[in-house]
Motif scaffolding. Structure first.
Motif, PDB file in Angstrom:
ATOM      1  N   TRP A  99       0.820  -1.205   0.000  1.00 39.72           N
ATOM      2  CA  TRP A  99       0.000   0.000   0.000  1.00 39.72           C
ATOM      3  C   TRP A  99       0.858   1.261   0.000  1.00 39.72           C
ATOM      4  O   TRP A  99       0.625   2.187  -0.797  1.00 39.72           O
ATOM      5  CB  TRP A  99      -0.937  -0.018   1.199  1.00 39.72           C
ATOM      6  CG  TRP A  99      -1.667   1.268   1.455  1.00 39.72           C
ATOM      7  CD1 TRP A  99      -1.548   2.074   2.543  1.00 39.72           C
ATOM      8  CD2 TRP A  99      -2.637   1.905   0.605  1.00 39.72           C
ATOM      9  NE1 TRP A  99      -2.372   3.159   2.436  1.00 39.72           N
ATOM     10  CE2 TRP A  99      -3.052   3.088   1.257  1.00 39.72           C
ATOM     11  CE3 TRP A  99      -3.189   1.594  -0.634  1.00 39.72           C
ATOM     12  CZ2 TRP A  99      -3.999   3.954   0.703  1.00 39.72           C
ATOM     13  CZ3 TRP A  99      -4.134   2.462  -1.184  1.00 39.72           C
ATOM     14  CH2 TRP A  99      -4.528   3.618  -0.524  1.00 39.72           C
ATOM     15  N   LEU A 100       1.871   1.322   0.872  1.00 42.96           N
ATOM     16  CA  LEU A 100       2.719   2.509   0.935  1.00 42.96           C
ATOM     17  C   LEU A 100       3.511   2.696  -0.357  1.00 42.96           C
ATOM     18  O   LEU A 100       3.722   3.829  -0.807  1.00 42.96           O
ATOM     19  CB  LEU A 100       3.667   2.415   2.131  1.00 42.96           C
ATOM     20  CG  LEU A 100       3.017   2.574   3.511  1.00 42.96           C
ATOM     21  CD1 LEU A 100       4.058   2.411   4.608  1.00 42.96           C
ATOM     22  CD2 LEU A 100       2.309   3.913   3.639  1.00 42.96           C
ATOM     23  N   GLU A 101       3.942   1.602  -0.960  1.00 40.82           N
ATOM     24  CA  GLU A 101       4.646   1.716  -2.236  1.00 40.82           C
ATOM     25  C   GLU A 101       3.727   2.290  -3.310  1.00 40.82           C
ATOM     26  O   GLU A 101       4.154   3.110  -4.137  1.00 40.82           O
ATOM     27  CB  GLU A 101       5.185   0.342  -2.651  1.00 40.82           C
ATOM     28  CG  GLU A 101       6.370  -0.118  -1.805  1.00 40.82           C
ATOM     29  CD  GLU A 101       6.806  -1.540  -2.118  1.00 40.82           C
ATOM     30  OE1 GLU A 101       7.904  -1.932  -1.673  1.00 40.82           O
ATOM     31  OE2 GLU A 101       6.051  -2.271  -2.799  1.00 40.82           O
ATOM     32  N   MET A 102       2.466   1.886  -3.313  1.00 37.22           N
ATOM     33  CA  MET A 102       1.505   2.436  -4.272  1.00 37.22           C
ATOM     34  C   MET A 102       1.266   3.922  -4.021  1.00 37.22           C
ATOM     35  O   MET A 102       1.208   4.726  -4.960  1.00 37.22           O
ATOM     36  CB  MET A 102       0.178   1.672  -4.192  1.00 37.22           C
ATOM     37  CG  MET A 102       0.199   0.281  -4.775  1.00 37.22           C
ATOM     38  SD  MET A 102      -1.413  -0.538  -4.624  1.00 37.22           S
ATOM     39  CE  MET A 102      -2.457   0.590  -5.567  1.00 37.22           C
ATOM     40  N   VAL A 103       1.139   4.296  -2.751  1.00 35.65           N
ATOM     41  CA  VAL A 103       0.912   5.698  -2.407  1.00 35.65           C
ATOM     42  C   VAL A 103       2.076   6.561  -2.876  1.00 35.65           C
ATOM     43  O   VAL A 103       1.882   7.654  -3.434  1.00 35.65           O
ATOM     44  CB  VAL A 103       0.712   5.857  -0.888  1.00 35.65           C
ATOM     45  CG1 VAL A 103       0.652   7.333  -0.500  1.00 35.65           C
ATOM     46  CG2 VAL A 103      -0.557   5.141  -0.438  1.00 35.65           C
ATOM     47  N   LEU A 104       3.291   6.061  -2.672  1.00 39.23           N
ATOM     48  CA  LEU A 104       4.478   6.840  -3.010  1.00 39.23           C
ATOM     49  C   LEU A 104       4.774   6.865  -4.501  1.00 39.23           C
ATOM     50  O   LEU A 104       5.224   7.876  -5.046  1.00 39.23           O
ATOM     51  CB  LEU A 104       5.685   6.286  -2.245  1.00 39.23           C
ATOM     52  CG  LEU A 104       5.640   6.470  -0.725  1.00 39.23           C
ATOM     53  CD1 LEU A 104       6.711   5.631  -0.039  1.00 39.23           C
ATOM     54  CD2 LEU A 104       5.799   7.937  -0.362  1.00 39.23           C
ATOM     55  N   GLN A 105       4.508   5.764  -5.173  1.00 39.50           N
ATOM     56  CA  GLN A 105       4.887   5.649  -6.587  1.00 39.50           C
ATOM     57  C   GLN A 105       3.758   6.014  -7.551  1.00 39.50           C
ATOM     58  O   GLN A 105       4.009   6.551  -8.627  1.00 39.50           O
ATOM     59  CB  GLN A 105       5.371   4.229  -6.878  1.00 39.50           C
ATOM     60  CG  GLN A 105       6.609   3.826  -6.091  1.00 39.50           C
ATOM     61  CD  GLN A 105       6.942   2.356  -6.221  1.00 39.50           C
ATOM     62  OE1 GLN A 105       6.368   1.631  -7.041  1.00 39.50           O
ATOM     63  NE2 GLN A 105       7.868   1.870  -5.403  1.00 39.50           N
ATOM     64  N   LYS A 106       2.523   5.721  -7.144  1.00 42.69           N
ATOM     65  CA  LYS A 106       1.397   5.911  -8.072  1.00 42.69           C
ATOM     66  C   LYS A 106       0.397   6.965  -7.612  1.00 42.69           C
ATOM     67  O   LYS A 106      -0.630   7.167  -8.268  1.00 42.69           O
ATOM     68  CB  LYS A 106       0.674   4.570  -8.281  1.00 42.69           C
ATOM     69  CG  LYS A 106       1.562   3.491  -8.884  1.00 42.69           C
ATOM     70  CD  LYS A 106       0.776   2.202  -9.126  1.00 42.69           C
ATOM     71  CE  LYS A 106       1.665   1.123  -9.729  1.00 42.69           C
ATOM     72  NZ  LYS A 106       0.916  -0.140  -9.985  1.00 42.69           N
ATOM     73  N   ASN A 107       0.716   7.645  -6.513  1.00 43.50           N
ATOM     74  CA  ASN A 107      -0.150   8.722  -6.013  1.00 43.50           C
ATOM     75  C   ASN A 107      -1.598   8.261  -5.854  1.00 43.50           C
ATOM     76  O   ASN A 107      -2.537   8.882  -6.364  1.00 43.50           O
ATOM     77  CB  ASN A 107      -0.080   9.934  -6.951  1.00 43.50           C
ATOM     78  CG  ASN A 107       1.312  10.512  -7.047  1.00 43.50           C
ATOM     79  OD1 ASN A 107       1.972  10.709  -6.047  1.00 43.50           O
ATOM     80  ND2 ASN A 107       1.772  10.763  -8.264  1.00 43.50           N
ATOM     81  N   THR A 108      -1.778   7.160  -5.135  1.00 41.21           N
ATOM     82  CA  THR A 108      -3.107   6.579  -4.988  1.00 41.21           C
ATOM     83  C   THR A 108      -3.935   7.229  -3.879  1.00 41.21           C
ATOM     84  O   THR A 108      -5.081   6.842  -3.663  1.00 41.21           O
ATOM     85  CB  THR A 108      -2.994   5.069  -4.687  1.00 41.21           C
ATOM     86  OG1 THR A 108      -2.097   4.870  -3.601  1.00 41.21           O
ATOM     87  CG2 THR A 108      -2.467   4.321  -5.905  1.00 41.21           C
ATOM     88  N   PHE A 170      -2.303   8.960   9.788  1.00 44.24           N
ATOM     89  CA  PHE A 170      -3.169   7.837  10.150  1.00 44.24           C
ATOM     90  C   PHE A 170      -4.146   7.511   9.030  1.00 44.24           C
ATOM     91  O   PHE A 170      -4.476   6.351   8.800  1.00 44.24           O
ATOM     92  CB  PHE A 170      -3.928   8.144  11.435  1.00 44.24           C
ATOM     93  CG  PHE A 170      -3.066   8.152  12.674  1.00 44.24           C
ATOM     94  CD1 PHE A 170      -1.682   7.986  12.588  1.00 44.24           C
ATOM     95  CD2 PHE A 170      -3.612   8.337  13.934  1.00 44.24           C
ATOM     96  CE1 PHE A 170      -0.872   7.993  13.721  1.00 44.24           C
ATOM     97  CE2 PHE A 170      -2.821   8.341  15.074  1.00 44.24           C
ATOM     98  CZ  PHE A 170      -1.451   8.177  14.963  1.00 44.24           C
ATOM     99  N   GLY A 171      -4.623   8.536   8.318  1.00 45.87           N
ATOM    100  CA  GLY A 171      -5.517   8.288   7.198  1.00 45.87           C
ATOM    101  C   GLY A 171      -4.865   7.411   6.149  1.00 45.87           C
ATOM    102  O   GLY A 171      -5.490   6.494   5.601  1.00 45.87           O
ATOM    103  N   VAL A 172      -3.589   7.662   5.888  1.00 41.85           N
ATOM    104  CA  VAL A 172      -2.862   6.847   4.906  1.00 41.85           C
ATOM    105  C   VAL A 172      -2.646   5.437   5.443  1.00 41.85           C
ATOM    106  O   VAL A 172      -2.896   4.445   4.742  1.00 41.85           O
ATOM    107  CB  VAL A 172      -1.506   7.501   4.557  1.00 41.85           C
ATOM    108  CG1 VAL A 172      -0.714   6.595   3.606  1.00 41.85           C
ATOM    109  CG2 VAL A 172      -1.708   8.863   3.917  1.00 41.85           C
ATOM    110  N   LEU A 173      -2.177   5.326   6.684  1.00 39.99           N
ATOM    111  CA  LEU A 173      -1.879   4.010   7.249  1.00 39.99           C
ATOM    112  C   LEU A 173      -3.125   3.130   7.329  1.00 39.99           C
ATOM    113  O   LEU A 173      -3.033   1.905   7.193  1.00 39.99           O
ATOM    114  CB  LEU A 173      -1.260   4.157   8.638  1.00 39.99           C
ATOM    115  CG  LEU A 173       0.112   4.827   8.708  1.00 39.99           C
ATOM    116  CD1 LEU A 173       0.616   4.857  10.142  1.00 39.99           C
ATOM    117  CD2 LEU A 173       1.115   4.118   7.812  1.00 39.99           C
ATOM    118  N   LEU A 174      -4.277   3.737   7.528  1.00 43.86           N
ATOM    119  CA  LEU A 174      -5.516   2.966   7.614  1.00 43.86           C
ATOM    120  C   LEU A 174      -6.053   2.576   6.249  1.00 43.86           C
ATOM    121  O   LEU A 174      -7.074   1.899   6.162  1.00 43.86           O
ATOM    122  CB  LEU A 174      -6.567   3.763   8.395  1.00 43.86           C
ATOM    123  CG  LEU A 174      -6.250   3.973   9.883  1.00 43.86           C
ATOM    124  CD1 LEU A 174      -7.259   4.921  10.520  1.00 43.86           C
ATOM    125  CD2 LEU A 174      -6.229   2.645  10.625  1.00 43.86           C
ATOM    126  N   GLY A 175      -5.368   3.023   5.199  1.00 43.57           N
ATOM    127  CA  GLY A 175      -5.743   2.594   3.857  1.00 43.57           C
ATOM    128  C   GLY A 175      -6.762   3.463   3.169  1.00 43.57           C
ATOM    129  O   GLY A 175      -7.298   3.079   2.110  1.00 43.57           O
TER     130      GLY A 175
END
Length: 268
Positions: A99-108, A170-175
């Motif tokens: 999930w974190l890799e997607m957030v960082l690489q694909k701006n999800t 926390f919003g990011v960590l919770l998905g």
């Protein structure tokens, strides 16, 4: 009234045994089952993390409780207990890393600026997004380091210090596919008062408990004014969740609903 099956009784007993606080009442049966359901959702990869906020239990108590759940019913996934600023998360190491890799690489994830100084919510400026992502990189490195130790199916690590707004983090960590941001060092107030918000609620039947007992996995909101821009990505997020749901065995009847609400005050 829901009929208590043996599996339900074991989950309730586990919560009462390991999470009871001195001179405090133990969790109710429904709260015990809901807590177990959220943990099973993390283990099944339906969400990267769960924020423990049921009782003021310490990490050692939560560890023993989850170990008991693993004894009762073999939980899937590599689980890890991570504490941040006295907040305790149960994370699925593999799901969180992806999930974190997607957030960082694909701006999800959409980062929404709701500072009290603004007349209405808007998207964060690129430099603010870069600041947030810098802290997410640190957490990703920490998660990867924990994942390299395969000797335990449940592990824990001490608190990570961060200067990032905890609400955003926390919003990011919770998905969540969208996270609110504001200058918490100045004020915890925001500009969401009387702003129409589209609230997403995701829940499913915890079929290992009962065909009637439902657990809420996600609840988050986005400003209705920004929803047209976000709609395609939010639909993709929902589709990915539906695909993950098909690969697990604990839950059935996934429901994704939305409603638009307006509140006088919004606490983040």
């Amino acid at each position: 009234m829901m009929r208590m099956e043996p599996f339900s009784q074991l989950l309730i007993a586990a919560a009462r045994q390991h999470l009871r606080m001195r001179k405090k009442k133990c969790l109710s049966p429904s709260a015990s089952l809901n807590l177990a359901g959220e943990i099973f959702a993390v283990a099944a990869g339906l969400k990267p993390a769960f924020l423990y906020d049921y009782t003021p239990a310490g990490i050692s108590q939560i560890v023993s409780y989850i170990q008991e759940l693993q004894n009762i019913s073999q939980l899937g996934g590599r689980l890890h207990i991570l504490s941040i600023a006295e907040n305790v998360f149960l994370i699925n190491l593999e799901t969180m890393q992806l999930w974190l890799e997607m957030v960082l690489q694909k701006n999800t994830v959409f980062f929404v600026d709701v500072a009290a100084s603004k007349t209405c919510p808007g998207f964060c400026e690129p430099e603010d997004v870069d600041f947030i992502k810098g802290h997410l990189v640190e957490i990703l490195c920490h998660v990867k380091a924990q994942a390299t130790d395969t000797s335990q199916i449940l592990s824990s690590s001490p608190a990570i210090s961060t200067e990032c707004n905890l609400c955003t983090l926390f919003g990011v960590l919770l998905g969540f596919p969208a996270a609110y941001s504001f200058p918490a060092q100045k004020s915890f107030e925001n500009c969401l008062s009387l702003v129409p918000l589209r609230v997403f609620t995701i829940q499913a039947t915890f079929c290992k408990i009962s065909n009637d007992f439902r657990v809420r996995f996600y609840s988050f909101s986005v400003p209705e004014s920004l929803y047209p821009v976000m709609k395609t990505d939010l639909s993709m997020w929902c589709e990915n969740l539906q695909n993950a749901f098909k690969t697990q065995k604990y839950f059935a009847d996934l429901s994704i609903s939305t409603e638009v609400v307006t509140q006088v005050a919004v606490t983040l």
